[in-house]
Scaffold this motif. Structure first.
Motif, short mmCIF file in Angstrom:
data_model
loop_
_atom_site.label_atom_id
_atom_site.label_comp_id
_atom_site.label_asym_id
_atom_site.label_seq_id
_atom_site.Cartn_x
_atom_site.Cartn_y
_atom_site.Cartn_z
N VAL A 79 0.80 -1.22 0.00
CA VAL A 79 0.00 0.00 0.00
C VAL A 79 0.84 1.28 0.00
O VAL A 79 0.47 2.26 -0.66
CB VAL A 79 -0.99 0.00 1.19
N ASP A 80 1.97 1.26 0.68
CA ASP A 80 2.76 2.50 0.78
C ASP A 80 3.53 2.80 -0.51
O ASP A 80 4.21 3.81 -0.61
CB ASP A 80 3.72 2.45 1.98
N HIS A 81 3.42 1.89 -1.49
CA HIS A 81 4.11 2.10 -2.77
C HIS A 81 3.13 2.28 -3.93
O HIS A 81 3.53 2.66 -5.02
CB HIS A 81 5.06 0.93 -3.06
N GLY A 200 13.20 -0.29 -4.95
CA GLY A 200 11.99 -0.62 -4.21
C GLY A 200 12.36 -1.14 -2.83
O GLY A 200 13.34 -0.69 -2.22
N ASP A 201 11.62 -2.14 -2.34
CA ASP A 201 11.91 -2.68 -1.02
C ASP A 201 12.84 -3.89 -1.07
O ASP A 201 13.04 -4.55 -0.05
CB ASP A 201 10.60 -3.05 -0.29
N ALA A 202 13.42 -4.18 -2.23
CA ALA A 202 14.38 -5.28 -2.30
C ALA A 202 15.59 -4.97 -1.42
O ALA A 202 16.11 -5.84 -0.72
CB ALA A 202 14.82 -5.53 -3.74
N GLY A 238 13.39 1.88 -1.51
CA GLY A 238 11.98 2.18 -1.24
C GLY A 238 11.73 2.88 0.08
O GLY A 238 10.62 3.37 0.32
N HIS A 239 12.73 2.89 0.94
CA HIS A 239 12.64 3.61 2.22
C HIS A 239 14.03 4.17 2.52
O HIS A 239 15.03 3.65 2.01
CB HIS A 239 12.22 2.67 3.36
N LYS A 240 14.08 5.17 3.38
CA LYS A 240 15.37 5.66 3.90
C LYS A 240 16.22 6.33 2.80
O LYS A 240 15.91 6.26 1.62
CB LYS A 240 16.16 4.52 4.55
ZN LIG Z 1 7.88 -0.32 1.57
#
Ligand SMILES: [Zn+2]
Ligand SMILES: [Zn+2]
Length: 261
Positions: A79-81, A200-202, A238-240
């Motif tokens: 959802v956050d992406h 992304g979140d990989a 995807g973050h940070k």
């Molecule tokens: Zn994420």
């Protein structure tokens, strides 16, 4: 009754991280759902990588930066992406086949309270240091915004992309890397010509998530082995904040140390 939340205007931060690449984030989202989106300018097309939660209005926030036909790549369907995809109906919306059905379905998130999570998930989040009694936001994007009415709409992708496909912006070209583990169809976009990985979140410089539904630790181990050998210059995760090759290798090796059998 929850306390009145302050209005945060602008809702998004938009910063140039390198020439033609902008990082967009939502500082008033809880860190659980505070993801990065990236806008990459191209010669013929512009590229948006992910769309955030869909709480604030992303389209007008980026209006001055988008002046070419837009490609919206979904790194994965959390959802956050992808919560903000609904504002980009005119864009080509790309996703990996293994995430396409999740993208088509409305997200499970209903309202913006931690109380929507089941007790086991809340206990896990509390153990990880989250304040699970609160909300996923500490502000709202406009007066009168109803946090209880938040929903994540289902979106029909226009093109499925997998390993070996390319996302061509005219002046630069990204290869699609299938990087499963965090989710089945997680993808990265790799510009080998200048060493940029949109991951992304990989991989990102924070606590990686590999125990949620859809995550697969053996697959993630394979992804980390692959990433450790990729000659990146910069990784936009995807973050940070973004990071370079040395840090990427360290993150991958840390992961492999804890998860590899
Ligand atoms: Zn994420
Ligand atoms: Zn995710």
């Amino acid at each position: 009754m929850p306390a009145m939340l302050p209005v945060a205007d602008p809702w998004f931060t938009v910063e140039a991280v390198e020439p033609g690449v902008y990082r967009i984030t939502e500082p008033h989202c809880d860190r659980l759902v505070r993801a990065n989106c990236f806008l990459v300018k191209g010669g013929e097309r512009d590229l948006l990588v992910d769309s955030g939660m869909g709480i604030g209005r992303l389209r007008p926030a980026l209006a001055a930066l988008i002046d070419r036909p837009l490609i919206l790549v979904t790194t994965h369907a959390h959802v956050d992406h992808r919560g903000g995809h609904g504002a980009f109906a005119d864009a080509a919306i790309l996703v990996h086949p293994a995430e396409a059905d999740d993208l088509r379905r409305p997200g499970r998130t209903s309202g913006l309270g931690f109380d929507q999570f089941d007790p086991a998930t809340r206990a896990e989040l509390a153990a990880a240091g989250f304040d699970v009694d609160g909300l996923l936001v500490d502000a709202v994007p406009e007066p009168g915004y109803d946090v209880a009415a938040y929903r994540c709409p289902g979106i029909e992708p226009t093109r499925l992309i997998e390993e070996g496909d390319a996302v061509d912006l005219g002046s630069r070209r990204f290869a699609v890397l299938h990087l499963p583990g965090h989710s089945p169809g997680s993808i990265g976009l790799w510009d080998a010509a200048d060493g940029t990985l949109l991951a992304g979140d990989a991989i990102y410089d924070g606590v990686l998530v590999d125990t949620i539904p859809g995550a697969d630790i053996p697959a993630y181990v394979g992804t980390m082995r692959r990433l450790a050998g990729l000659p990146v210059r910069v990784v936009h995760g995807g973050h940070k904040p973004s990071f370079g090759r040395e840090r990427m290798v360290a993150i991958a090796q840390d992961y492999l140390r804890t998860r590899e059998k």
